[in-house]
Motif scaffolding. Structure first.
Motif, PDB file in Angstrom:
ATOM      1  N   SER A  60       0.916  -1.435  -0.016  1.00  0.00           N
ATOM      2  CA  SER A  60      -0.044  -0.019   0.172  1.00  0.00           C
ATOM      3  C   SER A  60       0.923   1.144  -0.002  1.00  0.00           C
ATOM      4  O   SER A  60       0.633   2.389  -0.299  1.00  0.00           O
ATOM      5  CB  SER A  60      -0.914   0.041   1.064  1.00  0.00           C
ATOM      6  OG  SER A  60      -0.252  -0.233   2.492  1.00  0.00           O
ATOM      7  N   GLY A  61       1.896   1.270   0.574  1.00  0.00           N
ATOM      8  CA  GLY A  61       2.925   2.265   0.675  1.00  0.00           C
ATOM      9  C   GLY A  61       3.370   2.569  -0.844  1.00  0.00           C
ATOM     10  O   GLY A  61       3.583   3.748  -1.162  1.00  0.00           O
ATOM     11  N   GLY A  62       3.684   1.485  -1.484  1.00  0.00           N
ATOM     12  CA  GLY A  62       4.437   1.505  -2.722  1.00  0.00           C
ATOM     13  C   GLY A  62       3.236   2.093  -3.838  1.00  0.00           C
ATOM     14  O   GLY A  62       3.504   2.891  -4.551  1.00  0.00           O
ATOM     15  N   LEU A  63       1.851   1.565  -3.690  1.00  0.00           N
ATOM     16  CA  LEU A  63       0.878   2.139  -4.395  1.00  0.00           C
ATOM     17  C   LEU A  63       0.488   3.493  -4.181  1.00  0.00           C
ATOM     18  O   LEU A  63       0.319   4.520  -5.142  1.00  0.00           O
ATOM     19  CB  LEU A  63      -0.428   1.416  -4.018  1.00  0.00           C
ATOM     20  CG  LEU A  63      -1.721   1.835  -4.677  1.00  0.00           C
ATOM     21  CD1 LEU A  63      -1.555   1.751  -6.195  1.00  0.00           C
ATOM     22  CD2 LEU A  63      -2.744   0.787  -4.230  1.00  0.00           C
ATOM     23  N   SER A  64       0.573   4.008  -2.849  1.00  0.00           N
ATOM     24  CA  SER A  64       0.571   5.638  -2.754  1.00  0.00           C
ATOM     25  C   SER A  64       1.548   6.267  -3.558  1.00  0.00           C
ATOM     26  O   SER A  64       1.236   7.471  -3.963  1.00  0.00           O
ATOM     27  CB  SER A  64       0.363   5.821  -1.134  1.00  0.00           C
ATOM     28  OG  SER A  64       0.400   7.077  -0.917  1.00  0.00           O
ATOM     29  N   GLY A  65       2.937   5.916  -3.413  1.00  0.00           N
ATOM     30  CA  GLY A  65       3.911   6.743  -4.068  1.00  0.00           C
ATOM     31  C   GLY A  65       3.736   6.705  -5.553  1.00  0.00           C
ATOM     32  O   GLY A  65       3.658   7.792  -6.155  1.00  0.00           O
ATOM     33  N   GLY A  66       3.372   5.509  -6.160  1.00  0.00           N
ATOM     34  CA  GLY A  66       3.153   5.497  -7.638  1.00  0.00           C
ATOM     35  C   GLY A  66       2.134   6.327  -7.919  1.00  0.00           C
ATOM     36  O   GLY A  66       2.201   7.162  -9.134  1.00  0.00           O
ATOM     37  N   SER A  67       0.897   6.338  -7.109  1.00  0.00           N
ATOM     38  CA  SER A  67      -0.208   6.943  -7.295  1.00  0.00           C
ATOM     39  C   SER A  67      -0.019   8.628  -7.470  1.00  0.00           C
ATOM     40  O   SER A  67      -0.343   9.595  -8.291  1.00  0.00           O
ATOM     41  CB  SER A  67      -1.565   6.524  -6.849  1.00  0.00           C
ATOM     42  OG  SER A  67      -1.764   5.338  -6.821  1.00  0.00           O
ATOM     43  N   ALA A  68       0.767   9.144  -6.552  1.00  0.00           N
ATOM     44  CA  ALA A  68       1.025  10.558  -6.336  1.00  0.00           C
ATOM     45  C   ALA A  68       1.953  10.934  -7.391  1.00  0.00           C
ATOM     46  O   ALA A  68       1.741  12.120  -8.074  1.00  0.00           O
ATOM     47  CB  ALA A  68       1.763  10.836  -4.922  1.00  0.00           C
ATOM     48  N   LEU A  69       2.750  10.142  -7.855  1.00  0.00           N
ATOM     49  CA  LEU A  69       3.872  10.694  -9.113  1.00  0.00           C
ATOM     50  C   LEU A  69       2.983  10.567 -10.348  1.00  0.00           C
ATOM     51  O   LEU A  69       2.805  11.690 -11.229  1.00  0.00           O
ATOM     52  CB  LEU A  69       4.886   9.441  -9.242  1.00  0.00           C
ATOM     53  CG  LEU A  69       6.075   9.976 -10.107  1.00  0.00           C
ATOM     54  CD1 LEU A  69       6.854  11.174  -9.239  1.00  0.00           C
ATOM     55  CD2 LEU A  69       6.915   8.889 -10.223  1.00  0.00           C
ATOM     56  N   LEU A  70       1.847   9.913 -10.437  1.00  0.00           N
ATOM     57  CA  LEU A  70       1.008   9.844 -11.902  1.00  0.00           C
ATOM     58  C   LEU A  70       0.330  11.010 -11.623  1.00  0.00           C
ATOM     59  O   LEU A  70      -0.210  11.699 -12.650  1.00  0.00           O
ATOM     60  CB  LEU A  70       0.539   8.644 -11.965  1.00  0.00           C
ATOM     61  CG  LEU A  70      -0.743   8.301 -13.075  1.00  0.00           C
ATOM     62  CD1 LEU A  70       0.213   8.329 -14.250  1.00  0.00           C
ATOM     63  CD2 LEU A  70      -1.370   7.018 -12.955  1.00  0.00           C
TER      64      LEU A  70
END
Length: 337
Positions: A60-70
């Protein structure tokens, strides 16, 4: 001839001195060199006390980071629906990540207590501060998307709307650190499967985070706006798979834990889903069903990757050879140099 204390046979006296040609006589081992593993094969390390919640926290932490970048890219390129989906996904997955972390810590105040000091040598301390810097920006950007139109006309609504872009860009700047610090955190433990992979694990996690963030955008955003998500999906999947394959072949004996058992099963399915999702992202065009299916595959692949890495680390603590053999190899290499 005499038997020495180290198990070797010498010529002449106790040390072979005084016998002509004794220096030229090759010594022989009377007793084979022992191959120590552990005391009666017992474990040297205790398995991590963490359970599935930590693996979910990693995902979930990785998903959050990838989503913020996108989301930041969508904002700068004028794709409002993709921006909205990604901003809300970044906040929701961040909250889920913090829930899993705090729930595993057992006492919520422990997270707060970690903010009392900043210790650069501690990945957990730096990760906590990173989340502290990332969370407000991701939160403001998401709140701006949720704000009703009538509230946007108020003074507070106007302020939040104006802060949304800077906040989103700030979150995107910290996002790569949020996506990768958990890999550093695992690598700093004594668990052989994680420690030996310290050079490759951050790349696996960053690629997985990018693929999952792109997958969420492909799944929920209108297909007409998913172009950046599909390109990010291909890039992230390529990085994840390449780093994962390189890792399991270059970390020595500990690589067995990634290619056997439950970890191998999870990571095999992760690679299948990730590659399939990336191929779908590249060739699906504007077909809504194909884009959404590819996005779901990328999310599932990223989730299985984190659980696979977690399982590999646990497995590496159960066999003492993963502790003893690499230590012996490092000692022998140091003695040679």
């Amino acid at each position: 001839m005499a038997l020495r204390g180290d198990g070797r046979v010498g010529v002449g006296g106790a040390d072979g001195v005084g016998v002509p040609g004794a220096a030229q006589v090759k010594e022989q081992l009377a007793v084979p060199k022992a191959e120590f593993r552990s005391y009666y094969g017992r474990q040297i390390l205790k398995p991590p006390v963490w359970d599935w919640k930590i693996a979910a926290y990693l995902f979930s932490g990785g998903l959050s980071g990838g989503s913020a970048l996108l989301a930041a890219g969508a904002d700068l390129t004028g794709r409002p629906q993709l921006r909205k989906v990604s901003r809300l996904g970044a906040l929701a997955s961040l909250l889920a990540s913090m829930y899993f972390l705090i729930f595993d810590l057992g006492r919520p105040e422990r997270f707060h207590h970690m903010l009392r000091v900043a210790k650069p040598s501690s990945p957990m301390s730096m990760g906590t501060w990173m989340l502290g810097a990332y969370g407000p920006g991701a939160g403001v950007a998401a709140v701006a998307e949720l704000m009703p139109r009538r509230l946007r006309r108020t003074r507070l609504g106007t302020l939040v709307t104006r802060l949304a872009r800077p906040a989103g860009l700030e979150a995107a700047a910290v996002a790569p650190g949020v996506a990768s610090y958990t890999a550093v955190l695992l690598s700093q433990t004594a668990v052989p499967g994680w420690r030996e992979a310290h050079r490759f694990l951050p790349f696996v996690f960053v690629g997985s985070a990018a693929a999952s963030g792109a997958g969420l955008g492909m799944l929920l955003a209108p297909v007409a706006e998913t172009g950046p998500a599909r390109r990010l999906a291909v890039t992230g999947a390529a990085l994840e798979v390449a780093a994962s394959r390189t890792m399991q072949h270059r970390i020595g004996l500990a690589g067995e834990t990634y290619t056997t058992g439950r970890a191998h099963t999870l990571r095999t399915w992760s690679e299948i889903l990730t590659v399939g999702g990336a191929v779908g992202a590249a060739v699906s065009g504007r077909r809504r069903g194909a884009v959404a299916t590819s996005g779901a595959a990328l999310l599932a692949g990223s989730l299985l990757q984190r659980f696979g890495v977690f399982e590999a680390g646990v497995a590496s603590t159960k066999d003492p050879k993963y502790v003893v053999v690499p230590q012996r190899e490092r000692l022998d290499a140091a003695a040679v140099t």
